[in-house]
Design an enzyme around this catalytic site. Structure first.
Site, PDB file in Angstrom:
ATOM      1  N   LYS A 116       0.803  -1.226   0.000  1.00 30.28           N
ATOM      2  CA  LYS A 116       0.000   0.000   0.000  1.00 30.28           C
ATOM      3  C   LYS A 116       0.837   1.278   0.000  1.00 30.28           C
ATOM      4  O   LYS A 116       0.408   2.291  -0.550  1.00 30.28           O
ATOM      5  CB  LYS A 116      -0.955  -0.006   1.182  1.00 30.28           C
ATOM      6  CG  LYS A 116      -2.055  -1.052   1.058  1.00 30.28           C
ATOM      7  CD  LYS A 116      -3.016  -0.925   2.221  1.00 30.28           C
ATOM      8  CE  LYS A 116      -4.189  -1.877   2.059  1.00 30.28           C
ATOM      9  NZ  LYS A 116      -5.168  -1.667   3.123  1.00 30.28           N
ATOM     10  N   TYR A 202      -7.592  10.174   9.399  1.00 32.37           N
ATOM     11  CA  TYR A 202      -8.816   9.363   9.416  1.00 32.37           C
ATOM     12  C   TYR A 202      -9.983  10.258   9.046  1.00 32.37           C
ATOM     13  O   TYR A 202     -10.286  11.232   9.735  1.00 32.37           O
ATOM     14  CB  TYR A 202      -9.024   8.756  10.808  1.00 32.37           C
ATOM     15  CG  TYR A 202     -10.203   7.828  10.872  1.00 32.37           C
ATOM     16  CD1 TYR A 202     -10.187   6.600  10.210  1.00 32.37           C
ATOM     17  CD2 TYR A 202     -11.344   8.175  11.592  1.00 32.37           C
ATOM     18  CE1 TYR A 202     -11.268   5.746  10.256  1.00 32.37           C
ATOM     19  CE2 TYR A 202     -12.436   7.312  11.640  1.00 32.37           C
ATOM     20  CZ  TYR A 202     -12.394   6.102  10.971  1.00 32.37           C
ATOM     21  OH  TYR A 202     -13.473   5.259  11.017  1.00 32.37           O
ATOM     22  N   HIS A 235     -15.276  -3.068   7.706  1.00 33.53           N
ATOM     23  CA  HIS A 235     -14.547  -2.751   6.471  1.00 33.53           C
ATOM     24  C   HIS A 235     -14.830  -3.754   5.350  1.00 33.53           C
ATOM     25  O   HIS A 235     -14.105  -3.782   4.354  1.00 33.53           O
ATOM     26  CB  HIS A 235     -13.031  -2.672   6.716  1.00 33.53           C
ATOM     27  CG  HIS A 235     -12.652  -1.678   7.778  1.00 33.53           C
ATOM     28  ND1 HIS A 235     -13.017  -0.367   7.724  1.00 33.53           N
ATOM     29  CD2 HIS A 235     -11.948  -1.816   8.925  1.00 33.53           C
ATOM     30  CE1 HIS A 235     -12.561   0.274   8.790  1.00 33.53           C
ATOM     31  NE2 HIS A 235     -11.915  -0.588   9.536  1.00 33.53           N
ATOM     32  N   LYS A 237     -17.549  -5.002   2.474  1.00 31.04           N
ATOM     33  CA  LYS A 237     -18.730  -4.495   1.770  1.00 31.04           C
ATOM     34  C   LYS A 237     -19.894  -5.475   1.865  1.00 31.04           C
ATOM     35  O   LYS A 237     -19.675  -6.688   1.789  1.00 31.04           O
ATOM     36  CB  LYS A 237     -18.377  -4.276   0.293  1.00 31.04           C
ATOM     37  CG  LYS A 237     -17.235  -3.293   0.115  1.00 31.04           C
ATOM     38  CD  LYS A 237     -16.536  -3.448  -1.222  1.00 31.04           C
ATOM     39  CE  LYS A 237     -15.276  -2.598  -1.238  1.00 31.04           C
ATOM     40  NZ  LYS A 237     -14.410  -2.904  -2.394  1.00 31.04           N
ATOM     41  N   ARG A 291      -7.516  -6.838  -9.826  1.00 27.82           N
ATOM     42  CA  ARG A 291      -8.275  -8.052 -10.162  1.00 27.82           C
ATOM     43  C   ARG A 291      -9.728  -7.674 -10.380  1.00 27.82           C
ATOM     44  O   ARG A 291     -10.111  -6.529 -10.190  1.00 27.82           O
ATOM     45  CB  ARG A 291      -8.194  -9.025  -8.993  1.00 27.82           C
ATOM     46  CG  ARG A 291      -8.677  -8.375  -7.697  1.00 27.82           C
ATOM     47  CD  ARG A 291      -8.873  -9.346  -6.564  1.00 27.82           C
ATOM     48  NE  ARG A 291      -8.988  -8.676  -5.283  1.00 27.82           N
ATOM     49  CZ  ARG A 291     -10.076  -8.123  -4.801  1.00 27.82           C
ATOM     50  NH1 ARG A 291     -11.188  -8.140  -5.525  1.00 27.82           N
ATOM     51  NH2 ARG A 291     -10.099  -7.524  -3.622  1.00 27.82           N
ATOM     52  N   VAL A 294     -15.596  -8.535  -6.408  1.00 24.97           N
ATOM     53  CA  VAL A 294     -16.865  -9.221  -6.128  1.00 24.97           C
ATOM     54  C   VAL A 294     -18.034  -8.447  -6.747  1.00 24.97           C
ATOM     55  O   VAL A 294     -18.939  -9.025  -7.345  1.00 24.97           O
ATOM     56  CB  VAL A 294     -17.072  -9.355  -4.600  1.00 24.97           C
ATOM     57  CG1 VAL A 294     -18.440  -9.939  -4.285  1.00 24.97           C
ATOM     58  CG2 VAL A 294     -15.963 -10.178  -3.962  1.00 24.97           C
ATOM     59  N   ARG A 337     -24.731  -8.837  -1.024  1.00 22.66           N
ATOM     60  CA  ARG A 337     -23.930 -10.053  -0.817  1.00 22.66           C
ATOM     61  C   ARG A 337     -24.657 -10.963   0.152  1.00 22.66           C
ATOM     62  O   ARG A 337     -24.902 -10.585   1.301  1.00 22.66           O
ATOM     63  CB  ARG A 337     -22.567  -9.701  -0.239  1.00 22.66           C
ATOM     64  CG  ARG A 337     -21.727  -8.872  -1.180  1.00 22.66           C
ATOM     65  CD  ARG A 337     -20.296  -8.884  -0.711  1.00 22.66           C
ATOM     66  NE  ARG A 337     -19.528  -7.866  -1.408  1.00 22.66           N
ATOM     67  CZ  ARG A 337     -18.210  -7.782  -1.360  1.00 22.66           C
ATOM     68  NH1 ARG A 337     -17.510  -8.639  -0.638  1.00 22.66           N
ATOM     69  NH2 ARG A 337     -17.585  -6.831  -2.017  1.00 22.66           N
TER      70      ARG A 337
END
Ligand code: ADP
Length: 450
Positions: A116, A202, A235, A237, A291, A294, A337
């Site tokens: 990151k 934050y 965190h 989804k 990639r 989902v 989901r």
């Protein structure tokens, strides 16, 4: 074009890839663990190879077993889906060394974006706006405290190797810093074998907005707008939509172009997602996923494109089938989901499906590997299905989601379906007025969920 590809994954995403390949006239090879011999992806593929025992480490993550499966079946390329080996640069290198094609970006792109700190640094140089924070890694607690005082609290400490919500800790005040710093480091070390951390401001009320990008690896890249994935638990989804209810056409065009240009600059190949926090009209890059995501179907719904087909095309050396000007948004799409989890604590709930009925009708897509009598094994992710709806506008998509959830039957295990029924009665969800903390607060208030 390839004659045969191997899908190094399971569940709904393996079916998703098999479907795209079949429409393209490409043969498919499924791999599976001994726990998945009866799985739908094994039944649906043209051929299948058992690659090991139930443990992912010894099957879906076993690089030698997967390469051997390619050699046995003559598959020329590997689609990794998401999770498992999809962001493993070492795997990509090995695939290439065996004369096979990885359907995804290069090992180098995965390496750069997988760390990151390097990702943020790279994006900054490419002109992508980032969350204010430390310039690189923060090695000591003293340094972290000095930065906290300088930036102003709250701050978030993040493991550079982190993912899936692990290795991130918020320090609300200077007093929290020691605990947050040590915990983020320890989680980075134990989960990802790397204790390097960095610090970011934050943001207190942001939305999670991510831009879908696609490159051909020859210097051309496009964006396919945004997805709003702000409704998250820990965190992770749970409900995603496109377009984002808070994003204007002008903002989309602006940030989309920044992202597409950045991808063109680095010769990115295939699908990628650039994730941002969005607050008060500003975008702040947090990470890139190299990639398929989902939640990619909501983007497919509004643009009418098949992202997996495009991935396979560019991996085989063909051009993308669209250019930026071909990509026009049509309507609104939402995905929920469906996990085999028991509320209120979302504890995994594997077991036998006694009855399964998928919803249908106009604008409804159910991506799932379930069937009547299927036993969900306890070894893998609890995602058992994704219900995606598409409507001409957001109210129509919401009404369709409500209707489709009513038709869905998943008996035998607990699922997250009741959560979505409840959310669809919430005025904030109906009006699209939520940020990344909304669901956590709601769960606390309504389910006593901590
Ligand atoms: P992971 O790789 O673990 O998914 P991300 O960096 O993508 O981690 O962050 C995941 C989520 O954590 C974001 O969607 C957001 O909810 C929260 N988050 C991350 N960075 C910040 C930040 N600087 N301020 C507020 N929330 C953040």
């Amino acid at each position: 074009m390839f004659n045969k590809i191997l899908i190094a994954n399971r569940g709904e995403i393996a079916l998703r890839v098999i479907r795209a390949a079949r429409e393209m006239g490409i043969g498919t090879v499924a791999v599976h663990s001994t726990a998945d011999s009866d799985a739908m992806h094994v039944r649906m593929a043209d051929e299948s190879v058992c690659v090991g025992p139930p443990s992912s480490m010894q099957s879906y993550l076993s690089i030698p077993a997967i390469i051997a499966a390619c050699e046995i079946t003559g598959a020329e390329a590997i689609h990794p889906g998401y999770g498992f080996l999809s962001e493993n640069a070492n795997f990509v290198q090995i695939v290439q060394d065996h004369g096979l094609t990885f359907i995804g970006p290069t090992a180098e792109h995965i390496r750069v974006m997988g760390d990151k700190i390097t990702a943020k640094d790279t994006m900054k140089k490419l002109g992508v706006p980032c969350v204010p924070g430390s310039a690189g890694g923060v090695a000591t607690l003293e340094e972290a405290k000095a930065l906290g005082a300088e930036m102003g609290y709250p701050v978030i400490i993040k493991a550079t190797a982190g993912g899936g919500g692990k290795g991130m800790k918020v320090a609300e005040t200077a007093n929290d810093m020691e605990r947050a710093f040590q915990t983020a480091r320890a989680e980075g070390k134990s989960n990802f074998g790397n204790d390097e951390v960095y610090i970011e401001k934050y943001l207190t009320t942001p939305r999670h907005i991510e831009i879908q990008v696609f490159g051909d690896g020859k210097g051309r890249a496009v964006h396919l707008g945004e997805r709003d994935c702000s409704l998250q638990r820990r965190h992770q989804k749970v409900f995603e939509e496109a377009p984002g209810p808070a994003i204007s056409a002008e903002e989309r065009a602006r940030i989309g172009k920044v992202c597409a240009d950045a991808m063109a600059d680095i010769n990115y190949i295939g699908a990628g997602t650039i994730e941002f926090l969005y607050e008060k009209g500003e975008f702040y890059f947090i990470e890139m996923n190299t990639r398929l995501q989902v939640e990619h179907p909501v983007t497919e719904a509004i643009f009418g494109v098949d992202l997996v087909r495009e991935q396979i095309r560019v991996a085989s050396g063909m051009d993308m089938s669209f250019q930026q000007e071909d990509l026009q948004i049509n309507g609104h799409s939402i995905e929920v989901r469906i996990n085999a989890e028991k509320l209120p604590n979302f504890s995994p709930c594997p077991g036998r499906i006694t009855q399964y009925h998928a919803p249908g009708g106009l604008g409804v897509r159910m991506d799932s590997a379930l069937y009547d009598g299927y036993s969900i094994p306890p070894y893998y992710d609890s995602l058992i299905g994704k219900l995606i709806v598409h409507g001409r506008d957001r109210p129509e998509a919401l009404a369709r989601l409500h209707r489709a959830l009513g038709e869905l039957i998943v008996d035998g295990v607990d699922t997250t379906v009741p959560l979505f029924h409840a959310l669809l009665a919430e005025p904030d969800v109906l009006s699209g007025d939520y940020n990344i903390h909304w669901l956590e607060h709601w769960l606390e208030t309504n389910l006593g969920n901590a």
